[in-house]
Each structure stands twice: as structure tokens, then as C-alpha cells.
Design an enzyme around this catalytic site. Structure first.
Site, short mmCIF file in Angstrom:
data_model
loop_
_atom_site.label_atom_id
_atom_site.label_comp_id
_atom_site.label_asym_id
_atom_site.label_seq_id
_atom_site.Cartn_x
_atom_site.Cartn_y
_atom_site.Cartn_z
N CYS A 361 -21.22 -26.77 -39.35
CA CYS A 361 -22.08 -26.90 -39.99
C CYS A 361 -22.47 -28.19 -40.71
CB CYS A 361 -22.03 -25.75 -41.26
SG CYS A 361 -23.44 -25.62 -42.28
N CYS A 373 -25.85 -33.12 -46.99
CA CYS A 373 -26.23 -32.95 -45.56
C CYS A 373 -25.80 -33.94 -44.70
CB CYS A 373 -27.62 -32.71 -45.51
SG CYS A 373 -28.23 -32.58 -43.66
#
Length: 431
Positions: A361, A373
Site C-alpha cells: 500500500c 503517501c
């Protein structure tokens, strides 16, 4: 006085429980008494206990020591047996209010109800302790350091030592074979019990010394949290407990790691001198160096530097001008960023630590706790790369394929194709 306790007159018989009791019940009234206990297991698997009961003014009221019989007795079982014996004697003396002092975390958690025993023999001991505590009007448990119960520790130690010693008139016994254990890491089932290392008292997991040493070395090089090697065990290792297993270099790395963890990331600053690189706290430097807002001196080598750009001090020059005039100082930094771009590494926006994500992920958590992120570097859930996006990017994530034609268009194509074939076949027959 011995260790803060009255001296006990007379020798203690070896191998037999000894106590200094008063005849009948003592005049306790409503005073609070203190119970100190200790259970020990020697390297030869011989167990012993020591108990000391003190009055309100720390005067010695009762003491006892003796062996604990049984095979393969654990330290936790010895601790609970010592506590059980001490509570029994205190209740027989007519004491109504007692405070229990323990220096063992698992024992303290068990008797305070924070930890539930999983083994049957341990559960029976805990039930016996709680049942005896019910005989008192009040009982409290307090966790203390080893030095606070050193008298009870001494009694237990004397018992285990006396059990090892053999009288002159006793015939020689055959040496007891060393108990073998299996290391859960290397799966070696021929490891002597004295060669097994208990990482943390709280969890009690044991491994061979070599595997623990390699585990610590790998965790230090990774920069990870120093936890127990047992799978999913989150108990943290103690430096003082593991220091004897490590080389001087590994001990120094661990000390540096402890120093780093004690300083928040936003307050960390390293000396720019490549021969020093000492870690410092910005707030501490501000107290020592007050001549400038950004000029500081390294507390180890004494070289001045700028806390704004983290380069050596540049008098009468701004940080940007200094970087332009000395491009060689940024050469290693530029090489690092070039390598990071080549390897697709991402730099944490909080602590500037480089992170490599092989797959998984794109929402990652840095060792400083910052979540961001991995695709774009933005804070977690502040971009469109949320759940469902993995790394490396899949082809459908990089470029979306054109949408398929609608169903009615496909039907028209098939219809035209059939009509075309029909007309051709009719023309062939007519000709």
C-alpha cells in the site's frame, strides 16, 4: 543493622526453613505491616525463597527462608510460592493490614489482576495467593526496585547456595545432566539452559545468546524498535540487560539510538563536521550559545555551525550565498537525492529520513510516526492515492484503457456484418 534491618542472631540451618517467630500472635492492632518476598532459581535448577515482614517503623517482625521443592520450577513460580508462604505466615501472626512489595513485573501484574495466568500450575498459585489475601482486612501491592527487597533477596540467595553445598559426610552424588532447551529462532534443541537468554522478564521468552545478539545487530542496522525476537511480541529490550552480549561497537550504536529517541525529531541537529557528526538538541544549544540566533557551537568538537542550513558557520554570508560559493559541500547530498530518484525512494517530510517501499500500500508510516503517501509525498489521506493503490504502480493505475463500446454499437456491427454476408451470398447464387 544489616541493609536497614536488625541483625539476626544465630546461624541459619542449611536447607531447612528458618524463622524468628514470636510465641502466639503479636500485638498488631490496626497497624500496617510490610511484606517483602523473593523467589530465586539457581543455574542448577535449585529454588529457594526468602520472606521478611516489617512493622510500621521498619522493625523486623518476622523472617523466613527455605527451599522450594519441585522439578523445572520457573522464576515466576518461585516468586508466587514465596509470596504465598509470606502471606500465610503474616495471617497466622494475626496481621490485619499488609502491604506487599514486589520487584518482579509479571508477579506484580498477576497479583494485581492486570495479567491472567495461562498455565494451570500458575493459575493455582495465583488463586491460592488471592484466597490468602482474603484473610486480611486490607492488602495492597506496590512495585519496587531490587534494592528495596535486598534482605528478602539475601535470604533466598542463602537458601539456594546452601542447597548447592554438600556436607562432608554425604556420599558423592552423580552430577545432574544439564537441562536442554530449544531455541525458537535457530531451532537448535541441544542448547543448555544456562546458555539461554531471557530477553525481557515481562514476557519471559528465551533464546540462545547468539540469536539474540544477531537479532539486536539487525534491528540496530535497520533503525527499528528494539523489541523481543518472539513473533508479535512487543516487549522492548533493555540495554543494561543485553549489553554483555554485544560488542563495544554495537553498544555504542545502541547508546546513540537511545540518545536519538530521547530527543524529538524537530529538535535534533547534527554537527556538520564529518569527523564529528555529534547529535545535539536545539534547545540545549540555545541555552549554551546566546551570541546569535542561528550560530551555535558543537558541544563535542566545538566547531561553529548554522542551525538554519546545517552547514559550517558562514560569517557575513547568507545561507544561499554560502551554498553557491561552496557547491562541494552539497555534493554528497546531491548524490543521495540522485540515488533516491533512481531507486524511487521517498523522503519523510517530518524527519527527512529516506524510506524505500518495495511493494504494498502507498500509505506508509515512517519510524518517526509520520504518515504520508509514497506516490506523491503528501500527508496521509490528503491526496487521491488512497486505499486500493499499491506500489509499484500497476499498468491500469498509470494509464486508464479506453472504455469499451456500448452494447448497442456492438449489435449494429454484427447486424451489418450479417447483412453484408447475406447480400454477397445472394449475388453469387443469382449469377
Amino acid at each position: 543493622m544489616v541493609n536497614g534491618f536488625p541483625t539476626i542472631d544465630g546461624p541459619t540451618p542449611a536447607g531447612k526453613p528458618s524463622s524468628d517467630k514470636h510465641s502466639g500472635k503479636i500485638d498488631v492492632g490496626h497497624h500496617m505491616y510490610s511484606l517483602y518476598f523473593k523467589g530465586l532459581v539457581s543455574e542448577d535448577s535449585l529454588a529457594g525463597f526468602g520472606v521478611a515482614i516489617l512493622g510500621q517503623e521498619d522493625e523486623l517482625v518476622f523472617q523466613m527462608k527455605g527451599p522450594i521443592h519441585g522439578s523445572d520450577i520457573t522464576v515466576l513460580e518461585a516468586e508466587l510460592s514465596a509470596l504465598k508462604r509470606g502471606l500465610t505466615e503474616a495471617a497466622d501472626l494475626g496481621i490485619n493490614h499488609i502491604t506487599i512489595y514486589s520487584d518482579n513485573h509479571p508477579t506484580h501484574d498477576l497479583i494485581s489482576g492486570r495479567l491472567v495466568p495461562k498455565e494451570n500450575n500458575m493459575a493455582l498459585l495465583v488463586n491460592d495467593v488471592q484466597r490468602i489475601r482474603g484473610r486480611f482486612s486490607s492488602s495492597f501491592t506496590i512495585f519496587v526496585s531490587r534494592c528495596s527487597i535486598k534482605h528478602a533477596y539475601k535470604l533466598a540467595r542463602e537458601t539456594t547456595v546452601s542447597e548447592i553445598s554438600i556436607p562432608m559426610d554425604t556420599p558423592p552424588r552423580r552430577a545432574k545432566p544439564a537441562r536442554k532447551m530449544t531455541c525458537a529462532i535457530c531451532l537448535d534443541d541441544d542448547v543448555n539452559a544456562d546458555q539461554m537468554f531471557t530477553t525481557v522478564d515481562k514476557c519471559g521468552h528465551r533464546f540462545c545468546s547468539e540469536c539474540v545478539k544477531r537479532h539486536i545487530e539487525v534491528r540496530l542496522l535497520e533503525g527499528s524498535v528494539m523489541t523481543c525476537p518472539q513473533f508479535r511480541c512487543k516487549s522492548e529490550l533493555n540495554f543494561n540487560r543485553c549489553a554483555d552480549l554485544l560488542t563495544p561497537k554495537l553498544r555504542e550504536i545502541w547508546r546513540q539510538r537511545i540518545r536519538e529517541n530521547s530527543i524529538p525529531f524537530e529538535e535534533r541537529v547534527y554537527c556538520p563536521n564529518p569527523k564529528c557528526s555529534a547529535l545535539m538538541r536545539v534547545t540545549e544549544l540555545s541555552k549554551l550559545n546566546k551570541e546569535s540566533a542561528v550560530r551555535r557551537c558543537c558541544e563535542k568538537c566545538g566547531e561553529p555551525f548554522c542551525t538554519n542550513c546545517k552547514f559550517p558557520w558562514h560569517d557575513n554570508l547568507s545561507c544561499d550565498d554560502f551554498k553557491i560559493m561552496h557547491p562541494n559541500l552539497r555534493e554528497s547530498e546531491l548524490k543521495l537525492h540522485a540515488l533516491a530518484n533512481q531507486k524511487l525512494w521517498r523522503q519523510c517530510g517530518k524527519c527527512q529520513h529516506m524510506i524505500e517501499l518495495s511493494k504494498g500500500c502507498v500509505l506508509v508510516v515512517c519510524r518517526c510516526g509520520h504518515k504520508f503517501c509514497y506516490r506523491c509525498g503528501a500527508n496521509a489521506r490528503s491526496c487521491t492515492h488512497g486505499l486500493g493503490h499499491v506500489f509499484p504502480p500497476q499498468p491500469q493505475q498509470l494509464e486508464s484503457p479506453p472504455p469499451p463500446p456500448p452494447c448497442w454499437a456492438q449489435c449494429l456491427c454484427w447486424l451489418f456484418l450479417l447483412l453484408f454476408v447475406f447480400f454477397i451470398s445472394v449475388g453469387i447464387k443469382s449469377s
